[in-house]
Structures are given as C-alpha cells and as structure tokens.
Design an enzyme around this catalytic site. Structure first.
Site, PDB file in Angstrom:
ATOM      1  N   VAL A  11       0.810  -1.216   0.000  1.00 22.59           N
ATOM      2  CA  VAL A  11       0.000   0.000   0.000  1.00 22.59           C
ATOM      3  C   VAL A  11       0.847   1.273   0.000  1.00 22.59           C
ATOM      4  O   VAL A  11       0.353   2.344  -0.332  1.00 22.59           O
ATOM      5  CB  VAL A  11      -0.965   0.024   1.204  1.00 22.59           C
ATOM      6  CG1 VAL A  11      -1.944  -1.124   1.108  1.00 22.59           C
ATOM      7  CG2 VAL A  11      -0.216  -0.055   2.524  1.00 22.59           C
ATOM      8  N   LYS A  12       2.112   1.161   0.415  1.00 25.12           N
ATOM      9  CA  LYS A  12       3.052   2.289   0.414  1.00 25.12           C
ATOM     10  C   LYS A  12       2.441   3.532   1.038  1.00 25.12           C
ATOM     11  O   LYS A  12       2.538   4.636   0.500  1.00 25.12           O
ATOM     12  CB  LYS A  12       3.543   2.572  -1.005  1.00 25.12           C
ATOM     13  CG  LYS A  12       4.290   1.403  -1.648  1.00 25.12           C
ATOM     14  CD  LYS A  12       4.797   1.772  -3.023  1.00 25.12           C
ATOM     15  CE  LYS A  12       5.568   0.616  -3.647  1.00 25.12           C
ATOM     16  NZ  LYS A  12       4.673  -0.487  -4.069  1.00 25.12           N
ATOM     17  N   ARG A  13       1.844   3.383   2.206  1.00 34.53           N
ATOM     18  CA  ARG A  13       1.232   4.516   2.882  1.00 34.53           C
ATOM     19  C   ARG A  13       2.270   5.295   3.682  1.00 34.53           C
ATOM     20  O   ARG A  13       3.212   4.726   4.229  1.00 34.53           O
ATOM     21  CB  ARG A  13       0.110   4.042   3.815  1.00 34.53           C
ATOM     22  CG  ARG A  13      -1.063   3.362   3.107  1.00 34.53           C
ATOM     23  CD  ARG A  13      -1.763   4.322   2.165  1.00 34.53           C
ATOM     24  NE  ARG A  13      -3.078   3.826   1.789  1.00 34.53           N
ATOM     25  CZ  ARG A  13      -3.376   3.305   0.594  1.00 34.53           C
ATOM     26  NH1 ARG A  13      -2.448   3.213  -0.323  1.00 34.53           N
ATOM     27  NH2 ARG A  13      -4.609   2.909   0.326  1.00 34.53           N
TER      28      ARG A  13
END
Length: 295
Positions: A102-104
């Site tokens: 998700v690379k949040r």
C-alpha cells in the site's frame, strides 16, 4: 488462522519459520489489465478477485507470503475493495502471510488511520504487514508501532527502490553523512522486536536490480539480530537473477523475500500452482547455498 486470532503467532515468527524452511518466495498479486486478459478474465473487480483467490490457493504452504498490489484493486473503487477483502479473507483462512503493498505514509492521526485500516485485528482489510514510506521521517511511522507490537504485525519501509527517479532522493546525503536510504535501513535495524524472535517486525524494501553500495548501504550485516527482513522486487521479469542474490544482498540474504509477480502470473491459471512450487524451490535452494546462515 489469520494474524489476529487470539494466541496466533506474530508475523515475525511466522516469517521466521517460513524462511527456516527455505521458503523465500513472495508472490505478487498484480491484476493489471494485460495479465487479466492473459488469464481470460474481465478487467474488472471480479477478474481481480478471481486472480487473487487463485494465487492464494497456489501459494498456501508453498510460498513464504503473497503481496497484493492494492492499486490494481483500488482502481475499481468500492467493488475493487470488496474483492480485495475476499482475497484477504481467503489468505487468513489458509494461513497465508500477506504483505499489503500500500506504500502509505503520512503524519500523526492520518498515518495511524492508515495503519488501523491495514493492520488492526478485525479490519476487513487486515493484512499481516504493510509497505510504508517514511519521507516525513522514520518517526512518522509511530502510528503503526503499537499495532506492530501489540498484535504481531509487520512493516516494510521503502529504502532503495529500482525506479530511476528514486536515486536522486534516496542517495542524497543527510547532515550526518549517511544516505537517506542507509538511514532507513539503520532505523529499521534499530527497531526493538521481541527478544525471542529471529526476524524483526520491521524490514525494508530494497530493489534487486540495484547496486546497494551506490546507496551507501552496507550489506555485510550477518550479525544483525534479529535478522532484518528484506522485501526485494526485481527478480524474474525485471531481470534480476536469484543466483546473484548473495552478491546483491550479502549478509541480508537470510531474511530475503524475493518478490516475483509477472514471471509467475503470466500464462494464466493453468499451471499456476506448478510455477509457484518450482520458483519457491529454486529460490530456496539458491539462497540456501549462496547467502549467510541464520544470525
């Protein structure tokens, strides 16, 4: 059982068991349009769900984990998220470790909400670990640390990525002389995981197509304890060879997760289980003979 069940093992312990059994393959779930077409599936949420659930079935007990790329579900809106929820439910039922790609990244309550969505027990989107960015500083990830510690979850922090645009930022030098990428690795190494685990709860993302020394990253870390898990995209279709993992990752190789997606998913559902089994075995053997032993 999934990671949120009472008394269930933590992500780090389950990952450690998989690695000790020479399971280093992370199967990407990337239902983008060309692959869905290759599978004879519609380019919609139902096609993404079908692919995802087939991958879960093929990976169970064979691969170390799976990594759904959330963007390929998110593009279908609410229907895509509903499809992803069913894929994640299958994974929990099958005991398959899931790294939500998700690379949040954010600050304060915003990042805490992202962490709650992807790591909180009982969330419809609950995964075992998530990929995160720390452009605002490693401390900005604090909103996830309570979930990591209390519920045995995991984080993978982007450190050195293979896209050409990243180099200028990730190789930039901080005031202390370290590169930004090296600082991410050092901060991940400094995270305090439970004393009884062989693998840390916090790992890093390092591209397998890179020369890590160019980013100021020293791979001579065989004494790291617990071992730093490394999620490594770039094997297979992107050109990196698993046989070269020892020279690429050095002492980081024991806790390496070799991510492959297109090289496994291409060809459709027919033969999928055999491709997962073959790649898992090949990667396990290559790393067993080419990298450092358990720290």
């Amino acid at each position: 059982m999934g990671g949120s069940a009472a008394g269930a093992e933590s992500f780090s312990n389950r990952l450690g068991s998989a690695l000790a059994a020479k399971r280093h393959l992370c199967v990407g779930i990337d239902p983008h349009a060309p692959l869905l077409d290759d599978w004879g599936l519609p380019n919609d949420a139902s096609g993404a769900e079908r692919m995802g659930r087939e991958v879960i079935a093929a990976a169970a007990g064979v691969a170390a984990c799976v990594k759904p790329q959330i963007a390929f579900f998110e593009r279908f809106g609410s229907a895509g998220f509903a499809a992803l929820e069913r894929v994640l439910a299958d994974a929990r039922a099958a005991g398959v470790l899931v790294i939500a790609d998700v690379k949040r990244g954010d600050i304060g309550s915003s990042f805490a909400a992202y962490a709650e969505a992807w790591l909180a027990p009982g969330s419809p989107l609950e995964a075992d670990a998530m990929t995160v960015t720390a452009y605002q500083g490693f401390g900005s990830l604090g909103g996830a640390f309570d979930l990591v510690r209390a519920h045995g979850k995991g984080l993978f922090v982007l450190a050195a990525t293979s896209n050409p645009e990243a180099g200028e930022v990730q190789r930039a030098r901080r005031a202390d002389g370290r590169s930004v990428a090296r600082a991410m690795v050092d901060d991940a190494l400094a995270f305090e995981s439970p004393a009884d685990t062989h693998v840390s709860s916090v790992g890093v993302v390092l591209g397998a197509t890179l020369t890590l020394a160019d980013f100021g990253i020293d791979v001579a870390l065989p004494s790291a304890r617990p071992a730093l898990p490394v999620l490594a995209p770039g094997f297979g279709h992107q050109g990196a060879r698993i046989e070269d993992a020892a020279s690429i990752f050095g002492g980081l190789g024991w806790a390496l997760l070799a991510n492959e997606s297109r090289s496994i998913l291409s060809g459709g559902a027919s033969g999928l289980a055999e491709r997962v089994r073959a790649r898992s075995a090949a990667i396990g053997e290559a790393l067993a003979h080419g990298t450092s032993t358990r720290p």
